[in-house]
Design a protein around this motif. Structure first.
Motif, PDB file in Angstrom:
ATOM      1  N   MET A   1      72.367  -9.117  44.150  1.00 14.35           N
ATOM      2  CA  MET A   1      71.188  -8.283  44.030  1.00 14.35           C
ATOM      3  C   MET A   1      71.177  -7.153  45.056  1.00 14.35           C
ATOM      4  O   MET A   1      70.839  -6.004  44.744  1.00 14.35           O
ATOM      5  N   LEU A   2      71.543  -7.438  46.285  1.00 12.70           N
ATOM      6  CA  LEU A   2      71.559  -6.404  47.321  1.00 12.70           C
ATOM      7  C   LEU A   2      72.568  -5.302  47.003  1.00 12.70           C
ATOM      8  O   LEU A   2      72.415  -4.164  47.450  1.00 12.70           O
ATOM      9  N   GLN A   3      73.594  -5.635  46.224  1.00 14.09           N
ATOM     10  CA  GLN A   3      74.585  -4.634  45.846  1.00 14.09           C
ATOM     11  C   GLN A   3      74.002  -3.583  44.910  1.00 14.09           C
ATOM     12  O   GLN A   3      74.581  -2.514  44.740  1.00 14.09           O
ATOM     13  N   HIS A   4      72.856  -3.876  44.303  1.00 12.33           N
ATOM     14  CA  HIS A   4      72.201  -2.915  43.420  1.00 12.33           C
ATOM     15  C   HIS A   4      71.288  -1.951  44.170  1.00 12.33           C
ATOM     16  O   HIS A   4      70.690  -1.065  43.563  1.00 12.33           O
ATOM     17  N   ILE A   5      71.159  -2.148  45.485  1.00 17.71           N
ATOM     18  CA  ILE A   5      70.242  -1.325  46.278  1.00 17.71           C
ATOM     19  C   ILE A   5      71.032  -0.253  47.013  1.00 17.71           C
ATOM     20  O   ILE A   5      71.905  -0.543  47.832  1.00 17.71           O
ATOM     21  N   ARG A   6      70.724   0.976  46.720  1.00 19.67           N
ATOM     22  CA  ARG A   6      71.474   2.141  47.206  1.00 19.67           C
ATOM     23  C   ARG A   6      70.657   2.897  48.250  1.00 19.67           C
ATOM     24  O   ARG A   6      69.466   3.141  48.076  1.00 19.67           O
ATOM     25  N   ILE A   7      71.301   3.258  49.329  1.00 24.39           N
ATOM     26  CA  ILE A   7      70.682   4.116  50.339  1.00 24.39           C
ATOM     27  C   ILE A   7      71.212   5.535  50.131  1.00 24.39           C
ATOM     28  O   ILE A   7      72.427   5.754  50.108  1.00 24.39           O
ATOM     29  N   VAL A   8      70.292   6.487  49.975  1.00 26.41           N
ATOM     30  CA  VAL A   8      70.663   7.881  49.740  1.00 26.41           C
ATOM     31  C   VAL A   8      70.138   8.725  50.893  1.00 26.41           C
ATOM     32  O   VAL A   8      68.935   8.713  51.191  1.00 26.41           O
ATOM     33  N   LEU A   9      71.033   9.448  51.550  1.00 27.70           N
ATOM     34  CA  LEU A   9      70.662  10.352  52.647  1.00 27.70           C
ATOM     35  C   LEU A   9      70.859  11.785  52.175  1.00 27.70           C
ATOM     36  O   LEU A   9      71.943  12.163  51.743  1.00 27.70           O
ATOM     37  N   VAL A  10      69.805  12.585  52.279  1.00 27.42           N
ATOM     38  CA  VAL A  10      69.839  13.956  51.768  1.00 27.42           C
ATOM     39  C   VAL A  10      70.045  14.952  52.904  1.00 27.42           C
ATOM     40  O   VAL A  10      69.248  15.011  53.850  1.00 27.42           O
ATOM     41  N   GLN A  11      71.118  15.711  52.810  1.00 28.07           N
ATOM     42  CA  GLN A  11      71.430  16.803  53.745  1.00 28.07           C
ATOM     43  C   GLN A  11      71.263  16.397  55.210  1.00 28.07           C
ATOM     44  O   GLN A  11      70.583  17.056  55.993  1.00 28.07           O
ATOM     45  N   THR A  12      71.884  15.283  55.566  1.00 30.61           N
ATOM     46  CA  THR A  12      71.839  14.824  56.956  1.00 30.61           C
ATOM     47  C   THR A  12      72.553  15.833  57.851  1.00 30.61           C
ATOM     48  O   THR A  12      73.673  16.246  57.573  1.00 30.61           O
TER      49      THR A  12
END
Length: 244
Positions: free
Chosen positions: A1-12
């Motif tokens: 289940m945790l593999q389905h959770i994505r962290i997205v960082l925008v223009q770091t």
């Protein structure tokens, strides 16, 4: 289940924040990192601050737009320090967000989106989201570093996942924490009582001191190794007592 959770960082802007965010992710069991137009990546500073999470960086995807990062997600939660004038469902508390995310992540990908260090997410980027979440903080100084925000929300997600029966999560027990058997504990109590009598510590036949000390050690719940150390200590003291 945790593999389905994505962290997205925008223009770091700072590559070190990417590394620190990767480390925050890995400590909470999250591995999928997507970077939208980072200023500089890959970078040595990102790798240095990732510490043991270099594998998260190595598998990170770099994309050119937020749409590309989240198009396959059934839920996209934008982290925002303040409410925007957009009619999106808003989570006032991260734990409520995490419970919802875990529910959706059972069958499909979801994303937690974090904006720029200084300005966060734009209104157009918020429109790419299905929900917003805020992290309650000091109203006089509610500024969080990017990696700190990732850590807080990732922790809440991991906490919500741990509560599920299907997680199978168990805290790792130290190798030397095996509790003693009842027989071993009774031998220790007998040894302790004998030493208290021989040393003259107990002078009254019906004193409750022995029972109180036994209750103290029972509450302490020593491991087998710790009980063995205590037996050794008692034996050392006993060797200095005069023979009776």
């Amino acid at each position: 289940m945790l593999q389905h959770i994505r962290i997205v960082l925008v223009q770091t802007f700072h590559p070190g924040n990417i590394g620190a965010a990767a480390r925050a992710m890995k400590t909470m069991g999250l591995t999928e990192l997507v970077l939208v137009n980072p200023r500089l990546f890959p970078d040595e500073e990102a790798t240095r601050l990732a510490a043991g999470a270099a594998d998260v960086l190595e598998s990170a995807r770099v994309v050119s737009s937020l749409d590309e990062a989240v198009n396959d997600c059934v839920q996209v939660v934008g982290a925002s320090a303040r409410l925007r004038s957009l009619p999106l469902p808003h989570f006032d508390e991260p734990d409520a967000m995490a419970a919802d995310v875990i529910q959706n992540a059972q069958t499909a990908p979801v994303a937690l989106v974090f904006g720029r260090e200084r300005s966060g997410l734009t209104n157009d980027e918020i429109r790419c989201c299905t929900h917003q979440v805020s992290i309650p903080a000091n109203p006089d100084y509610g500024i969080l570093n990017l990696s700190q925000a990732v850590q807080i929300l990732a922790y809440e997600v991991h906490r919500a996942w741990r509560k599920g029966e299907a997680s199978g999560f168990a805290y790792q027990r130290p190798l030397d924490a095996t509790p003693p058997s009842r027989e071993q504990f009774m031998h220790f109590q007998s040894h302790l009582g004998r030493l208290m009598q021989q040393s003259g510590f107990l002078t009254q036949p019906h004193a409750r001191t022995e029972e109180q000390l036994q209750a103290l050690f029972a509450r302490a719940q020593p491991s087998r190794k710790e009980l063995s150390l205590l037996r050794g200590l008692l034996s050392a003291f006993e060797s200095h007592l005069p023979e009776q």
